[in-house]
Design a protein around this motif. Sequence first.
Motif, PDB file in Angstrom:
ATOM      1  N   VAL A  71      10.845  -4.281   5.450  1.00  0.00           N
ATOM      2  CA  VAL A  71      10.088  -3.434   4.518  1.00  0.00           C
ATOM      3  C   VAL A  71      10.990  -2.928   3.400  1.00  0.00           C
ATOM      4  O   VAL A  71      10.540  -2.757   2.261  1.00  0.00           O
ATOM      5  N   HIS A  72      12.260  -2.711   3.712  1.00  0.00           N
ATOM      6  CA  HIS A  72      13.207  -2.296   2.679  1.00  0.00           C
ATOM      7  C   HIS A  72      13.364  -3.407   1.636  1.00  0.00           C
ATOM      8  O   HIS A  72      13.346  -3.151   0.424  1.00  0.00           O
ATOM      9  N   ASN A  73      13.502  -4.644   2.095  1.00  0.00           N
ATOM     10  CA  ASN A  73      13.651  -5.782   1.177  1.00  0.00           C
ATOM     11  C   ASN A  73      12.394  -6.007   0.350  1.00  0.00           C
ATOM     12  O   ASN A  73      12.455  -6.577  -0.749  1.00  0.00           O
ATOM     13  N   ALA A  74      11.245  -5.548   0.880  1.00  0.00           N
ATOM     14  CA  ALA A  74       9.987  -5.685   0.151  1.00  0.00           C
ATOM     15  C   ALA A  74       9.844  -4.635  -0.947  1.00  0.00           C
ATOM     16  O   ALA A  74       8.894  -4.672  -1.732  1.00  0.00           O
ATOM     17  N   GLY A  75      10.790  -3.685  -0.995  1.00  0.00           N
ATOM     18  CA  GLY A  75      10.776  -2.674  -2.042  1.00  0.00           C
ATOM     19  C   GLY A  75      10.283  -1.311  -1.625  1.00  0.00           C
ATOM     20  O   GLY A  75      10.105  -0.426  -2.466  1.00  0.00           O
ATOM     21  N   CYS A  76      10.067  -1.121  -0.335  1.00  0.00           N
ATOM     22  CA  CYS A  76       9.595   0.173   0.169  1.00  0.00           C
ATOM     23  C   CYS A  76      10.781   1.103   0.416  1.00  0.00           C
ATOM     24  O   CYS A  76      11.806   0.690   0.957  1.00  0.00           O
ATOM     25  N   GLN A  77      10.641   2.368   0.020  1.00  0.00           N
ATOM     26  CA  GLN A  77      11.650   3.377   0.337  1.00  0.00           C
ATOM     27  C   GLN A  77      11.408   3.862   1.763  1.00  0.00           C
ATOM     28  O   GLN A  77      10.288   4.226   2.113  1.00  0.00           O
ATOM     29  N   VAL A  78      12.460   3.853   2.580  1.00  0.00           N
ATOM     30  CA  VAL A  78      12.303   4.120   4.014  1.00  0.00           C
ATOM     31  C   VAL A  78      13.184   5.270   4.489  1.00  0.00           C
ATOM     32  O   VAL A  78      14.407   5.237   4.338  1.00  0.00           O
ATOM     33  N   GLY A  79      12.539   6.275   5.069  1.00  0.00           N
ATOM     34  CA  GLY A  79      13.240   7.324   5.795  1.00  0.00           C
ATOM     35  C   GLY A  79      12.941   7.124   7.271  1.00  0.00           C
ATOM     36  O   GLY A  79      11.851   6.691   7.636  1.00  0.00           O
ATOM     37  N   VAL A  80      13.923   7.419   8.130  1.00  0.00           N
ATOM     38  CA  VAL A  80      13.748   7.204   9.570  1.00  0.00           C
ATOM     39  C   VAL A  80      14.199   8.438  10.351  1.00  0.00           C
ATOM     40  O   VAL A  80      15.257   9.003  10.064  1.00  0.00           O
ATOM     41  N   VAL A  81      13.380   8.836  11.322  1.00  0.00           N
ATOM     42  CA  VAL A  81      13.755   9.891  12.263  1.00  0.00           C
ATOM     43  C   VAL A  81      13.600   9.324  13.674  1.00  0.00           C
ATOM     44  O   VAL A  81      12.549   8.769  14.010  1.00  0.00           O
ATOM     45  N   ILE A  82      14.645   9.439  14.472  1.00  0.00           N
ATOM     46  CA  ILE A  82      14.610   8.930  15.853  1.00  0.00           C
ATOM     47  C   ILE A  82      14.792  10.085  16.828  1.00  0.00           C
ATOM     48  O   ILE A  82      15.603  10.982  16.609  1.00  0.00           O
ATOM     49  N   GLY A  83      14.042  10.039  17.922  1.00  0.00           N
ATOM     50  CA  GLY A  83      14.188  11.030  18.983  1.00  0.00           C
ATOM     51  C   GLY A  83      15.449  10.772  19.796  1.00  0.00           C
ATOM     52  O   GLY A  83      16.197   9.830  19.521  1.00  0.00           O
ATOM     53  N   GLY A  84      15.660  11.585  20.816  1.00  0.00           N
ATOM     54  CA  GLY A  84      16.862  11.423  21.642  1.00  0.00           C
ATOM     55  C   GLY A  84      16.557  11.363  23.127  1.00  0.00           C
ATOM     56  O   GLY A  84      17.449  11.507  23.954  1.00  0.00           O
ATOM     57  N   GLY A  85      15.285  11.127  23.465  1.00  0.00           N
ATOM     58  CA  GLY A  85      14.864  11.172  24.861  1.00  0.00           C
ATOM     59  C   GLY A  85      15.481  10.128  25.768  1.00  0.00           C
ATOM     60  O   GLY A  85      15.461  10.283  26.985  1.00  0.00           O
ATOM     61  N   LYS A 140       0.814  -1.209   0.000  1.00  0.00           N
ATOM     62  CA  LYS A 140       0.000   0.000   0.000  1.00  0.00           C
ATOM     63  C   LYS A 140       0.850   1.262   0.000  1.00  0.00           C
ATOM     64  O   LYS A 140       0.539   2.246  -0.666  1.00  0.00           O
ATOM     65  N   TYR A 141       1.931   1.251   0.767  1.00  0.00           N
ATOM     66  CA  TYR A 141       2.805   2.424   0.859  1.00  0.00           C
ATOM     67  C   TYR A 141       4.190   2.078   0.313  1.00  0.00           C
ATOM     68  O   TYR A 141       4.827   1.147   0.780  1.00  0.00           O
ATOM     69  N   THR A 142       4.641   2.844  -0.680  1.00  0.00           N
ATOM     70  CA  THR A 142       5.932   2.554  -1.301  1.00  0.00           C
ATOM     71  C   THR A 142       7.049   3.481  -0.817  1.00  0.00           C
ATOM     72  O   THR A 142       8.216   3.242  -1.108  1.00  0.00           O
ATOM     73  N   LYS A 143       6.671   4.544  -0.105  1.00  0.00           N
ATOM     74  CA  LYS A 143       7.673   5.433   0.491  1.00  0.00           C
ATOM     75  C   LYS A 143       7.146   5.919   1.839  1.00  0.00           C
ATOM     76  O   LYS A 143       6.078   6.512   1.919  1.00  0.00           O
ATOM     77  N   ILE A 144       7.897   5.655   2.903  1.00  0.00           N
ATOM     78  CA  ILE A 144       7.439   6.010   4.248  1.00  0.00           C
ATOM     79  C   ILE A 144       8.493   6.823   4.996  1.00  0.00           C
ATOM     80  O   ILE A 144       9.678   6.767   4.689  1.00  0.00           O
ATOM     81  N   LEU A 145       8.024   7.565   5.984  1.00  0.00           N
ATOM     82  CA  LEU A 145       8.914   8.183   6.970  1.00  0.00           C
ATOM     83  C   LEU A 145       8.521   7.574   8.304  1.00  0.00           C
ATOM     84  O   LEU A 145       7.387   7.744   8.768  1.00  0.00           O
TER      85      LEU A 145
END
Length: 234
Positions: A38-52, A2-7
Amino acid sequence: MKYTKILLKLSGESLMGDQDYGLDPKMLTQYASEIKAVHNAGCQVGVVIGGGNIFRGLQGAAKGMDRVSGDYMGMMATLINSMALQAELEKQGVPVQLLSGIPVEPIAKKMCRSRAQKNLANGKVVVIAGGTGNPFFTTDTGAALRAIEIEADILLKGTRVDGVYTADPEKDQTATKFKTISFDECYQKGLSVMDLTAFTLCKENKMPIYVFDMNQIGNLLKVVNGDEIGTIIL
């Protein structure tokens, strides 16, 4: 799919596992495995992580520290977490590009839209540290901004709760989960999904938010494939 590019937005606290602070190697491995799937499934993945899990600017300010200095320290904490995730992903054979809202050469290249887009198109997971690069903004706002910049299909907020509820399900057993809810309804009901700046940024740019339980193995791939396991905000 359903989603091909996620953050994907992850909290720093989620990386603590059962610890009081810092990084739990088990959680880091689990999250990297979820992203790899999800990357291996062909989805483009961006990631943002907090620092708490390392430092919070607001908490530092509350103890008398200058807010601007505290926020920059928080940005450095997100960089530590992002570097750890990068290392674990690469260990699992996933190509990664680490970018940052603040310049920290040679550790990470400066975040810019074209650089992020190019790396995603080339099959790399793009991990974006350093928030927006400015004080007074949270990593929620950073995630919203980056989702819009990379033109993601959706912003996925991975939490320890499986969606948005009428009340805190950990405190109120009568709380019920929303399958779908609008931005306006969240405002009206006073539901805290993300900070107000991030939430408004998503609303104005028509960026949907999906809240789901990231700690359940396999859930990230389920969300990407369209399984209705959390709450979508439109």
